[in-house]
Design an enzyme around this catalytic site. Structure first.
Site, PDB file in Angstrom:
ATOM      1  N   CYS B 149      15.317   1.934 -28.826  1.00  0.00           N
ATOM      2  CA  CYS B 149      16.466   1.639 -27.978  1.00  0.00           C
ATOM      3  C   CYS B 149      16.136   1.890 -26.505  1.00  0.00           C
ATOM      4  O   CYS B 149      16.313   1.016 -25.658  1.00  0.00           O
ATOM      5  CB  CYS B 149      17.663   2.474 -28.423  1.00  0.00           C
ATOM      6  N   TYR B 150      15.620   3.068 -26.190  1.00  0.00           N
ATOM      7  CA  TYR B 150      15.270   3.365 -24.801  1.00  0.00           C
ATOM      8  C   TYR B 150      14.211   2.388 -24.275  1.00  0.00           C
ATOM      9  O   TYR B 150      14.347   1.852 -23.177  1.00  0.00           O
ATOM     10  CB  TYR B 150      14.742   4.796 -24.667  1.00  0.00           C
TER      11      TYR B 150
END
Lengths: 345, 345, 345, 345
Positions: B149-150
């Protein structure tokens, strides 16, 4: 000793009332709110029912100074600059929580606040009330420019390393996150519940009025002109500010070395808690109190120091630091009335 | 086409179910959860009552591949590496949402994940599924390592500037903020409501396992070894990631120039929305959707670019990008099943 | 006077520590946590860094009673019943925050708690510590059964009307809403951030263990057996309980009449604030304090009284009331150490 | 088919836009906002960037009806009553989301809304759009008075039991809890983030304008005049309504019996999910969807039925039910465009 509070319906004021109530040597004398003069304070703020049943009053410099020994101005920027001269003339001391007397440069004020600055003589007269850094000046001040919430967290986090030769002062980046109470009680879409809940928002990129305030302190203390990148974010919580600050180190160092340096710097400062290595502070861990907690990490891979500093924006970032300054002005222990344990959870 | 989901009781899996339900060409065939095999899915997740009344099943590679044409692995790191080889042998394609196949270097995986890496042959075989950047490889992949996600938010924000000569690649700092759902449904004190509500917390300073993933993509694409400072924060909200990314510019530039460059870079990428100058995205503005929104600001005072990129961590940061990749693998329009308008407010 | 706290790693305990720190006559002597004995308290709770740097200890009744004059048990139900007898034998007084000594009937305890009840002799011996209602018994108690959070809000709201002939005691419905801290620091899916944020949940319909406690007090005080409908809801906030209570009036009455009756009932009770007519309390208006605020409304159309009573579940609903009881046991002003203004906003 | 939306800058309107985008047979034709006519819709709502890049328009009944086949009025109470007559005259059908056409009695409207009611002829003409209860009338309606958010949850929860002889209709108490988006996008202190976060607030005791709407439907359907106690609470979340409803049973019954009765009542109603015995719905379990979930519990001790009904206030409580009604008016499957799985977590 009695204290007057001007701007009585804002969050700064009710936080002052809460803190003064715990203080052994002062009590609230007068609460001024021109917009709601005559209304009972507990009608505006029912949480004060049965505790502070006093009417809000109109501004009257002379009356204030007869009944009180100190005035806290919890007014918006652009208002304090007009009220302070009149107040000082009566001989009463003032602690201003707005931004009106923080910047020495009238130009900077105009550029960043887009308002008319205060008179030169008062700007020169005002003492910047960052309690841990300017204790001597604060003791004898007539007019305190109480620091902004973001600048308090940012500069307390940065100054120890900046005052060494380790920091590359051209590389400072401050990524700041704030709860919504910092924007006050005035209505606006950016404080509207459904817009900010379950959301994070960056705002005023490169344009926040706290930038010149931070730069002024860092430049003063490091004796070099310093320019910073400073970004502010609104986080879905009421209280708390965290600054995650990045600065390159000129030479290789370790978390241990930097940590020792910070512990030394703040060894006699009861409200700054340098956290043990490996412990990073969160905002709730200072909630309701005057603490500024600092966590440190040196990344060997990038030779960069990360500083995490947290405060309660309404306490150390506003009303608490104002009380701390008052304590120092009166020769009292700076902790007087401020001994609280954070409200956790 | 039928799809199997492994790791059926986690947030990645239920988000896959939600998205597949809207998709015109695929449907859920099998949901695997070894820990709750036999239980009805809607007992674990009552929001699916009357919608997905199917039993959770045990893992069985052969059975899965007979009934499905694609497998999504929404399993924790360290699990996928064990299941994927068996699945690939049956000839079925796999999209792995965990970190097990993202890093090409076994050493890096061991260092950052502190677990046993997957077999070399599978690591070489896996295609890193950052949809906007690797469309050709994704089309023919047997095994997709779906990005973290990051890293999705960070690299989509950085790549356009990095691929020019403007960026000073030694100065990259990514300050990331995430909602709590990113930590999954497993119980832990850092996801405990009273600990994270009304709080912001920095964690894993200099030690987050997404660092090498970000560096790998940035280094690949810029053809230079890149090291970044990357800090993660937990924000009191369920969904959403924001990366506020800082990079020095080698030459003077303007927000306009950089903005044009980003618009050009992403002109045919329907899920990346480069915001107009002056508009900074907030996480809620992409909630529930596969969008990555990007805001840009060049600060002339510091010659530094600030990039704000936001995604929904469970959609573009996980299950949505997995569907986007599946679309590309099948020659479908990449938007198929992903046309949603963000749920605002 | 020194106080021992058993159950040192829970929210009840840290709230006791916070409150004791403000108290002029007591200080923390010993903190017991069998599970984390030897660990420094500030390692478990970093918000106490530099404030309470003491090690957690194992339970030792004899040692405790030598070093302390009072014991607070902030232990889960089923634990206090085992520790209290041993403690009382040493002669030390105990204030138990759990449910173990609240119900006089062993049967009721077994039915609702599904655990083994405490010994009959201790149950008879224990004084139910609802401070406003049982001041005389509290003064001389050796063992206080500190009331539950919900029962405190519910009974303080109901008793004034119940003690008149106006209330139809067969029609009592209590719709209760609580913040999540009430469930403690133990991990569970119902305290998992992503499950409770942006959500409201009703739980334990007709089965909450506080039902018999509420009924016992209402029956005692009205001298009639009373059965209530009591529903609990989890609200996405950390602190605060609101009971919205409904009761039919046997004869026509008005908000004014009922309001007067409540003001009279609580006229010498500093911690109960009966709000002016038209003002309905919200939970934040008592945050961090020992207040119970009550709002009243008689609906002429249905001849029904609606009572809204709010408390901070960790203060008046637990640790604050425990301190209030200690004050009364020692002949101190019941407000000692509890003068705070609510933390608003 | 094209649809016009009036009141384009409110939450009702953007939810309509979100839902219409998923609908296979309709699209947005015109968005009216007198206050912001000329502004691009995505400037007001950046989450629509690149999706709905159309300008807001001024109200023009004739123009609207030439370009659209249906009008949704997402306007405040007091506005729709003025616009609808003009619109109906052009022959276009209207679905009004405000309260202006819900009450048949002009008196009731004046009493509860404190505004001028709509003309008698339109009030008689309007069909109350509670989709599950009035399908036949909705099919042929020219003007739909779309139900209020609270009344939808309350009446769907109550009607099955009220239509039997079991319920004592004099004992109905509805304790309602709502997220803050229900109050709209207009600025007010009660939607100000710092006031409502970490807080629960009861409001408008005995005075909410949804009371007569609920009573009208319950009275119509039970063929008895019914008066209810209805209390509303603001909960710190954006979306969701829960009604916890209490009603005495005239004869002894069981959860099983009542549950069977509800399942029978709603057996062909796809958007009402009667939960299995022992499962109580929470608001997040319907987030973003048109579902109304109902949980049931009969307390043998008090012979009282507790009904927990939840909806997303912006979907089933407003825009979703409006689409459902449009589907029914056009002879389409009522689920068209509304198949979504709730967004969880």
């Amino acid at each position: 000793m009695k204290a007057a509070i001007i701007g009585g319906t804002g969050y700064g004021a009710i936080e002052l009332v809460r803190l003064i109530e715990k203080h052994p040597y002062i009590e609230v004398g007068t609460i001024v709110s021109n917009s709601q003069a005559g209304t009972n304070f507990s009608t505006v703020y029912p949480h004060l029912s049965g505790i502070k049943e006093i009417p809000l009053e109109s501004f009257d410099a002379k009356g204030l100074s007869e009944n009180n020994e100190i005035v806290f101005l919890a007014t918006p920027s652009g208002v304090s600059s007009k009220l302070v001269p009149e107040l000082l003339e009566t001989g009463i001391k003032c602690i201003d929580l707005s931004g009106d007397f923080r910047l020495r440069s009238k130009n900077d004020y105009e550029t960043w606040y887009k308002k008319t600055p205060a008179d030169e003589q008062y700007l020169q007269h005002a003492v910047y009330g960052l309690s841990e850094i300017y204790p001597e000046k604060i003791k004898t001040a007539q007019l305190i420019a109480n620091p902004g919430c973001y600048p308090t967290a940012a500069t307390l986090g940065l100054l120890p390393i900046l005052k060494t030769s380790l920091a590359d002062s051209k590389t400072i980046i401050i990524d700041a996150k704030s709860g919504v109470s910092g924007a006050g009680r005035g209505l606006s879409l950016t404080s509207h519940y459904a817009e900010i809940n379950e959301n994070i928002r960056a705002y005023k990129l490169g344009a926040h009025q706290h930038i010149p305030e931070i730069e002024q302190t860092l430049s003063d203390e490091s004796k070099t002109p310093i320019t910073v990148t400073f970004t502010t974010h609104l986080v879905p919580m009421t209280r708390g500010i965290m600054c995650t600050t990045y600065v390159n180190l000129k030479e290789s160092s370790s978390t241990e070395e930097v940590h020792e340096l910070y512990e030394e710097f703040y060894k006699n400062k009861p409200f700054v808690r340098v956290r043990p290595i490996g412990s990073t502070p969160s905002t709730k861990e200072v909630a309701g109190t005057n603490y500024c907690d600092i966590g440190l990490h040196v990344d060997q891979r990038t030779r960069r120091l990360t500083i995490v500093s947290v405060i309660d924006n309404l306490v150390k970032g506003a009303s608490g630091q104002a009380i701390q300054n008052l304590n120092m002005m009166n020769g009292w222990d700076e902790r007087t009335g401020l001994y609280d344990i954070p409200m956790y959870p």
